[in-house]
Design a protein around this motif. Structure first.
Motif, PDB file in Angstrom:
ATOM      1  N   GLY A   1      44.968  38.805  25.577  1.00  0.00           N
ATOM      2  CA  GLY A   1      45.820  37.956  24.759  1.00  0.00           C
ATOM      3  C   GLY A   1      47.149  37.578  25.380  1.00  0.00           C
ATOM      4  N   ALA A   2      47.451  38.098  26.573  1.00  0.00           N
ATOM      5  CA  ALA A   2      48.718  37.801  27.241  1.00  0.00           C
ATOM      6  C   ALA A   2      48.503  36.825  28.392  1.00  0.00           C
ATOM      7  CB  ALA A   2      49.355  39.082  27.767  1.00  0.00           C
ATOM      8  N   TYR A   3      49.370  35.853  28.500  1.00  0.00           N
ATOM      9  CA  TYR A   3      49.328  34.868  29.555  1.00  0.00           C
ATOM     10  C   TYR A   3      49.623  35.575  30.882  1.00  0.00           C
ATOM     11  CZ  TYR A   3      50.012  30.132  31.357  1.00  0.00           C
ATOM     12  OH  TYR A   3      49.905  28.953  32.034  1.00  0.00           O
ATOM     13  N   THR A   4      48.705  35.507  31.846  1.00  0.00           N
ATOM     14  CA  THR A   4      48.812  36.294  33.068  1.00  0.00           C
ATOM     15  C   THR A   4      48.549  35.442  34.306  1.00  0.00           C
ATOM     16  OG1 THR A   4      47.986  38.213  31.854  1.00  0.00           O
ATOM     17  CG2 THR A   4      47.922  38.346  34.245  1.00  0.00           C
ATOM     18  N   GLU A   5      49.435  35.552  35.301  1.00  0.00           N
ATOM     19  CA  GLU A   5      49.231  34.834  36.555  1.00  0.00           C
ATOM     20  C   GLU A   5      48.299  35.622  37.462  1.00  0.00           C
ATOM     21  OE1 GLU A   5      52.328  33.013  38.763  1.00  0.00           O
ATOM     22  OE2 GLU A   5      53.547  32.687  36.993  1.00  0.00           O
ATOM     23  N   ALA A   6      47.512  34.882  38.232  1.00  0.00           N
ATOM     24  CA  ALA A   6      46.593  35.515  39.177  1.00  0.00           C
ATOM     25  C   ALA A   6      47.380  36.286  40.235  1.00  0.00           C
ATOM     26  CB  ALA A   6      45.723  34.454  39.838  1.00  0.00           C
ATOM     27  N   SER A   7      46.828  37.392  40.648  1.00  0.00           N
ATOM     28  CA  SER A   7      47.465  38.235  41.644  1.00  0.00           C
ATOM     29  C   SER A   7      46.399  39.117  42.295  1.00  0.00           C
ATOM     30  CB  SER A   7      48.524  39.119  40.975  1.00  0.00           C
ATOM     31  OG  SER A   7      48.918  40.172  41.823  1.00  0.00           O
ATOM     32  N   ARG A   8      46.632  39.497  43.519  1.00  0.00           N
ATOM     33  CA  ARG A   8      45.705  40.416  44.204  1.00  0.00           C
ATOM     34  C   ARG A   8      45.707  41.796  43.561  1.00  0.00           C
ATOM     35  NH1 ARG A   8      47.926  38.752  49.859  1.00  0.00           N
ATOM     36  NH2 ARG A   8      46.967  36.717  50.006  1.00  0.00           N
ATOM     37  N   HIS A   9      46.727  42.081  42.768  1.00  0.00           N
ATOM     38  CA  HIS A   9      46.902  43.419  42.208  1.00  0.00           C
ATOM     39  C   HIS A   9      46.294  43.584  40.813  1.00  0.00           C
ATOM     40  CE1 HIS A   9      49.480  43.936  45.632  1.00  0.00           C
ATOM     41  NE2 HIS A   9      50.174  42.879  45.252  1.00  0.00           N
ATOM     42  N   ILE A  10      45.721  42.521  40.261  1.00  0.00           N
ATOM     43  CA  ILE A  10      45.106  42.615  38.926  1.00  0.00           C
ATOM     44  C   ILE A  10      43.738  43.287  39.029  1.00  0.00           C
ATOM     45  CG2 ILE A  10      44.167  41.272  36.996  1.00  0.00           C
ATOM     46  CD1 ILE A  10      46.248  39.171  37.523  1.00  0.00           C
ATOM     47  N   ASP A  11      43.447  44.143  38.082  1.00  0.00           N
ATOM     48  CA  ASP A  11      42.146  44.806  38.016  1.00  0.00           C
ATOM     49  C   ASP A  11      41.062  43.765  37.741  1.00  0.00           C
ATOM     50  OD1 ASP A  11      39.875  46.292  37.439  1.00  0.00           O
ATOM     51  OD2 ASP A  11      40.841  47.547  35.921  1.00  0.00           O
TER      52      ASP A  11
ATOM     53  N   ASP B   1      35.026  32.422  30.543  1.00  0.00           N
ATOM     54  CA  ASP B   1      35.500  33.614  31.257  1.00  0.00           C
ATOM     55  C   ASP B   1      35.544  33.330  32.759  1.00  0.00           C
ATOM     56  OD1 ASP B   1      32.722  33.460  31.175  1.00  0.00           O
ATOM     57  OD2 ASP B   1      32.468  35.618  31.388  1.00  0.00           O
ATOM     58  N   PRO B   2      36.740  32.995  33.270  1.00  0.00           N
ATOM     59  CA  PRO B   2      36.870  32.703  34.698  1.00  0.00           C
ATOM     60  C   PRO B   2      36.814  33.970  35.544  1.00  0.00           C
ATOM     61  CG  PRO B   2      38.999  32.605  33.645  1.00  0.00           C
ATOM     62  CD  PRO B   2      37.996  32.866  32.564  1.00  0.00           C
ATOM     63  N   ILE B   3      36.686  33.783  36.837  1.00  0.00           N
ATOM     64  CA  ILE B   3      36.705  34.910  37.765  1.00  0.00           C
ATOM     65  C   ILE B   3      37.982  34.837  38.590  1.00  0.00           C
ATOM     66  CG2 ILE B   3      34.211  35.206  37.881  1.00  0.00           C
ATOM     67  CD1 ILE B   3      34.229  33.587  40.475  1.00  0.00           C
ATOM     68  N   LEU B   4      38.460  35.991  39.029  1.00  0.00           N
ATOM     69  CA  LEU B   4      39.649  36.072  39.862  1.00  0.00           C
ATOM     70  C   LEU B   4      39.248  35.909  41.313  1.00  0.00           C
ATOM     71  CD1 LEU B   4      42.669  36.723  40.298  1.00  0.00           C
ATOM     72  CD2 LEU B   4      42.007  39.148  40.335  1.00  0.00           C
ATOM     73  N   LYS B   5      39.902  34.994  42.006  1.00  0.00           N
ATOM     74  CA  LYS B   5      39.708  34.820  43.439  1.00  0.00           C
ATOM     75  C   LYS B   5      41.040  35.151  44.102  1.00  0.00           C
ATOM     76  CE  LYS B   5      36.013  31.466  43.203  1.00  0.00           C
ATOM     77  NZ  LYS B   5      35.510  30.189  43.711  1.00  0.00           N
ATOM     78  N   ALA B   6      41.081  36.279  44.775  1.00  0.00           N
ATOM     79  CA  ALA B   6      42.337  36.759  45.342  1.00  0.00           C
ATOM     80  C   ALA B   6      42.084  37.399  46.699  1.00  0.00           C
ATOM     81  CB  ALA B   6      43.004  37.741  44.387  1.00  0.00           C
ATOM     82  N   GLY B   7      41.678  36.588  47.638  1.00  0.00           N
ATOM     83  CA  GLY B   7      41.432  37.076  48.987  1.00  0.00           C
ATOM     84  C   GLY B   7      42.694  37.064  49.821  1.00  0.00           C
TER      85      GLY B   7
END
Length: 103
Positions: free
Chosen positions: A8-18, A31-37
């Motif tokens: 429920g919280a607005y969150t920016e993409a980061s390499r450190h997100i679980d 439901d998007p996926i995180l791309k953080a290479g």
């Protein structure tokens, strides 16, 4: 897209997100996926071809402002939801007090 909702919280993409967290597109609810290479800027991507326009045209400062709103109002016991429909419009941030009143 650079940001999405996490719990429920607005969150920016980061390499450190679980990567096991549940990500949600505020616009289309997919439901998007995180791309953080290591080569590209961290971002979220829809799993399939999608016509969603979430995040198009928002500046970094605009997104940071929304994050600040979440931190500030969340810290004083309010519920903050971003990109919510309110009548015929969509709000950047919808803040609700414990008694149900919106700010």
């Amino acid at each position: 897209m650079i940001s999405c909702l996490v719990s429920g919280a607005y969150t920016e993409a980061s390499r450190h997100i679980d990567r096991n967290l549940k990500f949600l597109c505020p616009e289309c609810k997919a439901d998007p996926i995180l791309k953080a290479g290591s080569k590209n800027i961290a971002h979220f991507s829809h799993k399939t071809e999608h016509n969603c326009l979430h995040g198009i045209g928002e500046t970094v400062w605009h997104r940071r402002g929304k994050k600040w709103v979440s931190i500030f109002y969340g810290g004083i016991d309010c519920t903050v939801m971003h990109e919510q429909k309110l009548g015929s419009r969509r709000t950047d941030s919808l803040i609700t007090k414990k008694n149900g009143d919106t700010i």
